[in-house]
Scaffold this motif. Structure first.
Motif, PDB file in Angstrom:
ATOM      1  N   ALA A   1       0.816  -1.208   0.000  1.00 27.29           N
ATOM      2  CA  ALA A   1       0.000   0.000   0.000  1.00 27.29           C
ATOM      3  C   ALA A   1       0.850   1.257   0.000  1.00 27.29           C
ATOM      4  O   ALA A   1       0.347   2.350  -0.291  1.00 27.29           O
ATOM      5  N   ASP A   2       2.143   1.108   0.332  1.00 32.27           N
ATOM      6  CA  ASP A   2       3.052   2.250   0.358  1.00 32.27           C
ATOM      7  C   ASP A   2       4.481   1.748   0.186  1.00 32.27           C
ATOM      8  O   ASP A   2       4.728   0.536   0.137  1.00 32.27           O
TER       9      ASP A   2
ATOM     10  N   THR B   1       0.044  -2.813   4.066  1.00 35.07           N
ATOM     11  CA  THR B   1       1.162  -3.458   3.364  1.00 35.07           C
ATOM     12  C   THR B   1       1.444  -4.777   4.066  1.00 35.07           C
ATOM     13  O   THR B   1       1.942  -4.800   5.196  1.00 35.07           O
TER      14      THR B   1
ATOM     15  N   ASP C   1       2.097   1.889   6.429  1.00 30.78           N
ATOM     16  CA  ASP C   1       0.681   1.552   6.299  1.00 30.78           C
ATOM     17  C   ASP C   1       0.503   0.069   6.630  1.00 30.78           C
ATOM     18  O   ASP C   1       1.092  -0.797   5.982  1.00 30.78           O
TER      19      ASP C   1
END
Length: 439
Positions: A222-223, A231, A228
């Motif tokens: 996700a990043d 992830t 985050d």
């Protein structure tokens, strides 16, 4: 009355004249019979000759079966010896193995969990694949913008792991990777993502594309930093990724550094306290309240005079009273796991040069052995599964000594090797005599 006399001679003479008249007919009949016999003999001889010629033609034109190869090896179920028993870290997920042969084992199944800063392994991999560091000459330069400096201040206030940067600062690509991987700067991971892809969202898409290419099921980024909790990955997935990242020399060199010097931040130390202990040469730590303690590690062992790298991953080690910091707990768990298997590696010769792995056979001659042109050896743990399969090459009606006759595939865990099998001696083509007399 006239008297007639009986003349035996006259009658006798007449009789002799009749027999004399029959002799040409007898001779004619005898001659005819002889001609018929000779004719029959000639016909029989001709038929026999034609049959013989036809037999020779058929035998010479009849297809000759090709040589065949029969494998004489069987599947080897495992390397000899007692397989090690890894000291798995409680309920945490873990995996350990070798880059060459693959996983020794994994614990915790395939349930994806947050991986915190282990996400930076994929960030470094993508950056180095997109923008390889030059072997010589100037490296690419990253300009730190005001927005990057503001992001640093924001992340610091949130209690994230950060590395100080300033607007107008110039970081080389290598320095950016060092700042991300050694002191584990979340803000620098985001900076690298924007530099490479224009935005962190676009970069995360690249990360997920790479994850699919690696077959990392259950892995989602996700990043770029792993801050985050969305992830997520698995221990087995991060093992595979770590092995791939360590194939890049620049990545391997950076993660082994105990400290680096950066333009604004100055000296920054590696947050991996296990570095240098028990042969550990990296790779990346991670921790958060959601992820617990996470560690991907690499360690060197020397076996039979050669260095071997062991790779392991531990995810989700919680803080305890004995280890109030997640990082301390995961490093201790990783060292225990490494110690439980690190001394059990053995060097084994799977196939020796000249080993007989098959034999060639033909209908006209005893065939030669199919021998290994080269050997196969491996350093692995006892119990590692091994299989050997032989695939023949097309063979004609003659082979020379040393001619390739087959390919053997040797699979050791996840490692696949190919070796050529050659004829141990020559075999001539079938002789005319054999071809004429075969049934």
């Amino acid at each position: 009355m006239r008297r007639r006399e009986f003349r035996p001679g006259a009658m006798s003479g007449g009789s002799l004249r009749l027999r004399g008249a029959d002799r040409p007919a007898v001779r004619s009949r005898a001659a005819g019979s002889g001609r018929k016999l000779r004719s029959r003999l000639l016909i029989a001889g001709a038929v026999t000759l034609v049959a013989a010629v036809a037999w020779v033609g058929v035998q010479l034109l009849r297809p000759v079966p090709s040589m065949t190869l029969t494998a004489s090896v069987t599947t080897v179920r495992a390397l000899p010896g007692v397989a090690p028993r890894p000291d798995w870290p409680g309920r945490a997920e873990a995996a350990i193995g070798l880059p060459v042969t693959g996983l020794l084992g994994a614990r915790g199944g395939s349930r994806p969990v947050p991986i915190a800063s282990l996400a930076k392994i994929m960030t470094g991999y993508v950056v180095l694949r997109d923008r390889p560091l030059p072997a010589a000459g100037p490296a690419p330069v990253i300009a730190v913008a005001a927005a990057d400096a503001a992001a640093y201040a924001r992340d610091q206030r949130q209690g994230q792991s950060v590395v100080r940067v300033a607007a107008g600062e110039k970081l080389t690509e290598r320095q950016g990777l060092e700042a991300m991987l050694i002191p584990s700067g979340n803000n620098v991971a985001s900076l690298l993502a924007r530099w490479d892809a224009g935005s962190e969202a676009a970069f995360a898409a690249k990360m997920n594309t790479r994850a699919r290419q690696f077959g990392l099921r259950g892995t989602r980024y996700a990043d770029a930093s792993g801050a985050d909790p969305a992830t997520v990955s698995t221990a087995a997935g991060q093992f595979r990724l770590t092995v791939a990242a360590l194939q890049i020399p620049a990545f391997r060199q950076i993660v082994a550094l105990p400290q680096v010097t950066l333009p604004v931040a100055g000296v920054a130390y590696n947050v991996n306290a296990g570095l240098g202990h028990d042969g550990i040469t990296g790779v990346k730590t991670g921790s958060s309240s959601q992820a617990g303690g996470c560690l991907a590690f690499a360690a060197i062992r020397t076996v039979a005079g050669s260095q071997v790298t062991i790779v392991g991953v531990v995810l989700g080690v919680p803080a305890t009273a004995a280890q109030p910091r997640e990082l301390g707990g995961v490093i201790s768990a990783a060292e225990n796991l490494l110690g439980s298997v690190g001394g059990d590696l053995e060097h084994a010769q799977i196939v020796r040069p000249g080993a007989v792995l098959g034999s060639v056979s033909s209908a006209w001659a005893a065939g030669p052995a199919a021998v290994a042109a080269t050997g196969v050896s491996v350093t692995a743990w006892p119990g590692t599964p091994v299989t050997i399969t032989v695939r023949p090459r097309p063979l004609g009606h003659a082979i020379s000594q040393g001619q390739p006759v087959a390919q053997a595939t040797v699979t050791i865990g996840g490692d696949v090797r190919h070796i050529t099998l050659v004829a141990g001696r020559a075999v001539p083509a079938p002789s005319v005599r054999w071809r004429l007399t075969r049934l």
